[in-house]
Scaffold this motif. Sequence first.
Motif, PDB file in Angstrom:
ATOM      1  N   ALA A 160       0.803  -1.221   0.000  1.00  0.00           N
ATOM      2  CA  ALA A 160       0.000   0.000   0.000  1.00  0.00           C
ATOM      3  C   ALA A 160       0.832   1.266   0.000  1.00  0.00           C
ATOM      4  O   ALA A 160       0.410   2.297  -0.534  1.00  0.00           O
ATOM      5  CB  ALA A 160      -0.940  -0.004   1.205  1.00  0.00           C
ATOM      6  N   ASP A 161       2.041   1.208   0.581  1.00  0.00           N
ATOM      7  CA  ASP A 161       2.845   2.428   0.636  1.00  0.00           C
ATOM      8  C   ASP A 161       3.409   2.824  -0.730  1.00  0.00           C
ATOM      9  O   ASP A 161       4.016   3.890  -0.874  1.00  0.00           O
ATOM     10  CB  ASP A 161       3.964   2.300   1.669  1.00  0.00           C
ATOM     11  N   ARG A 162       3.175   1.973  -1.742  1.00  0.00           N
ATOM     12  CA  ARG A 162       3.586   2.320  -3.102  1.00  0.00           C
ATOM     13  C   ARG A 162       2.441   2.909  -3.918  1.00  0.00           C
ATOM     14  O   ARG A 162       2.616   3.271  -5.083  1.00  0.00           O
ATOM     15  CB  ARG A 162       4.162   1.089  -3.806  1.00  0.00           C
ATOM     16  N   LEU A 163       1.248   2.993  -3.295  1.00  0.00           N
ATOM     17  CA  LEU A 163       0.122   3.651  -3.959  1.00  0.00           C
ATOM     18  C   LEU A 163       0.192   5.145  -3.695  1.00  0.00           C
ATOM     19  O   LEU A 163       0.435   5.568  -2.565  1.00  0.00           O
ATOM     20  CB  LEU A 163      -1.207   3.097  -3.420  1.00  0.00           C
ATOM     21  N   SER A 164      -0.060   5.929  -4.703  1.00  0.00           N
ATOM     22  CA  SER A 164      -0.024   7.381  -4.527  1.00  0.00           C
ATOM     23  C   SER A 164      -1.249   7.844  -3.747  1.00  0.00           C
ATOM     24  O   SER A 164      -2.299   7.182  -3.740  1.00  0.00           O
ATOM     25  CB  SER A 164       0.006   8.081  -5.887  1.00  0.00           C
ATOM     26  N   ALA A 165      -1.106   8.979  -3.090  1.00  0.00           N
ATOM     27  CA  ALA A 165      -2.234   9.559  -2.351  1.00  0.00           C
ATOM     28  C   ALA A 165      -3.397   9.833  -3.291  1.00  0.00           C
ATOM     29  O   ALA A 165      -4.564   9.658  -2.927  1.00  0.00           O
ATOM     30  CB  ALA A 165      -1.788  10.836  -1.650  1.00  0.00           C
ATOM     31  N   THR A 172     -11.297   5.719  -2.967  1.00  0.00           N
ATOM     32  CA  THR A 172     -12.092   5.755  -1.739  1.00  0.00           C
ATOM     33  C   THR A 172     -12.928   7.014  -1.562  1.00  0.00           C
ATOM     34  O   THR A 172     -13.841   7.048  -0.741  1.00  0.00           O
ATOM     35  CB  THR A 172     -11.170   5.634  -0.513  1.00  0.00           C
ATOM     36  N   GLY A 173     -12.578   8.067  -2.303  1.00  0.00           N
ATOM     37  CA  GLY A 173     -13.269   9.330  -2.111  1.00  0.00           C
ATOM     38  C   GLY A 173     -12.789  10.088  -0.887  1.00  0.00           C
ATOM     39  O   GLY A 173     -13.390  11.092  -0.492  1.00  0.00           O
ATOM     40  N   ARG A 174     -11.742   9.610  -0.262  1.00  0.00           N
ATOM     41  CA  ARG A 174     -11.193  10.239   0.947  1.00  0.00           C
ATOM     42  C   ARG A 174      -9.675  10.351   0.834  1.00  0.00           C
ATOM     43  O   ARG A 174      -9.035   9.575   0.126  1.00  0.00           O
ATOM     44  CB  ARG A 174     -11.515   9.393   2.197  1.00  0.00           C
ATOM     45  N   ARG A 175      -9.114  11.305   1.563  1.00  0.00           N
ATOM     46  CA  ARG A 175      -7.661  11.356   1.701  1.00  0.00           C
ATOM     47  C   ARG A 175      -7.260  10.438   2.846  1.00  0.00           C
ATOM     48  O   ARG A 175      -7.426  10.774   4.019  1.00  0.00           O
ATOM     49  CB  ARG A 175      -7.207  12.787   1.972  1.00  0.00           C
ATOM     50  N   LEU A 176      -6.778   9.283   2.493  1.00  0.00           N
ATOM     51  CA  LEU A 176      -6.461   8.254   3.480  1.00  0.00           C
ATOM     52  C   LEU A 176      -5.047   7.738   3.262  1.00  0.00           C
ATOM     53  O   LEU A 176      -4.516   7.794   2.155  1.00  0.00           O
ATOM     54  CB  LEU A 176      -7.429   7.071   3.349  1.00  0.00           C
ATOM     55  N   LYS A 177      -4.505   7.187   4.315  1.00  0.00           N
ATOM     56  CA  LYS A 177      -3.260   6.443   4.205  1.00  0.00           C
ATOM     57  C   LYS A 177      -3.543   5.003   4.577  1.00  0.00           C
ATOM     58  O   LYS A 177      -3.977   4.712   5.690  1.00  0.00           O
ATOM     59  CB  LYS A 177      -2.187   7.028   5.123  1.00  0.00           C
ATOM     60  N   PHE A 178      -3.353   4.094   3.634  1.00  0.00           N
ATOM     61  CA  PHE A 178      -3.548   2.680   3.922  1.00  0.00           C
ATOM     62  C   PHE A 178      -2.381   2.151   4.753  1.00  0.00           C
ATOM     63  O   PHE A 178      -1.240   2.597   4.586  1.00  0.00           O
ATOM     64  CB  PHE A 178      -3.633   1.876   2.625  1.00  0.00           C
ATOM     65  N   PRO A 179      -2.635   1.179   5.644  1.00  0.00           N
ATOM     66  CA  PRO A 179      -1.531   0.554   6.391  1.00  0.00           C
ATOM     67  C   PRO A 179      -0.503  -0.052   5.439  1.00  0.00           C
ATOM     68  O   PRO A 179      -0.859  -0.607   4.388  1.00  0.00           O
ATOM     69  CB  PRO A 179      -2.237  -0.533   7.208  1.00  0.00           C
ATOM     70  N   ASN A 180       0.757   0.035   5.809  1.00  0.00           N
ATOM     71  CA  ASN A 180       1.822  -0.480   4.947  1.00  0.00           C
ATOM     72  C   ASN A 180       1.713  -1.986   4.726  1.00  0.00           C
ATOM     73  O   ASN A 180       2.253  -2.525   3.747  1.00  0.00           O
ATOM     74  CB  ASN A 180       3.190  -0.150   5.544  1.00  0.00           C
TER      75      ASN A 180
END
Length: 313
Positions: A160-165, A172-180
């Motif tokens: 997930a940390d390789r996905l851009s914001a 998702t329609g939200r500014r989220l940070k997925f767990p690594n």
Amino acid sequence: MEKKRRKKKDCDSLGMGYYHFCTDGLKAGCLFYNQSQYAFGMTLIATITLLFNIKIYAFVLMPNHIHIILSGKGEDCYQAFKYLKRRISARLVKDGYPPLPEQYDFKLVPIDNMNQMKSNIIYVVRNPYEKGLSLPGGYPWGSGYLYYSTMHSFIDGVPADRLSARAIEQMTGRRLKFPNTWKYHQVLGILPSSFVDISMVKRLFHGHKEYMTSIIKDYESLVNIADSLEEDLPEFDFKEIRDIVIKVSNEMFKGKDVNTMSTEEKYRLAAHLYEKYRLSIDAIAKVTSMTPSLLKQVLRSKDYGIKGFVEPQ
């Protein structure tokens, strides 16, 4: 509007607990028409665990409805539904399909003990099998292939940390940070192994044999849960009906074969199959070697029948 207020109030009154979350089954149209929409749905299910303090133990995306076994507060479940409805509806419109109806709703049924938890999990993972979409554990749009299987260990994705914001916000329609620790698969969306707690299944079932046997043979629980969710009842084939008859015979008639039962025992068996398993008149008549007309008389009778029996149309 009043119905929505009542629903919100009902959900807000439900504290932290285990629940069976089930959206309405669309009579016309689908929630998911194609593979990319299913993948989008998988990511949305993952996202509600971040947004609404929900833990998921089992889930399945069916073409026209969603089942989730979860823990959380009623108010969080209500907000999770609103989020899912809004995002799925927007995706449908974007892809050229009609939006979800304004009155589209969901049910939130409390799970009061671990026996109920077992039955509800089986109900969810059996759904694609019951509807003829796959063999048990072979459906990709849910958690069913995670339990007592090595299948998921061969399916990898991008951390997930390789996905851009921007990519996450578009999904998702939200500014989220997925767990690594989460993994994203281009075809399957966020992999369920990232966010589903499979330890519940491991605690409830004593190995793969009990788990698989429950999927295939836990007929009474399937009927009871379908009733509680106001869903269509399972359509059992003749082999499954024979299994049900053997189970009932073992419980009520010391394992007697139907052909050796007395007339009185056959009548009691027929009434039990109709009332507890919702089997059709024709199915019961076939398995008990009774005529449909005689069976209807039995079900109307004072001694063996069903109180308030109404002849099916």
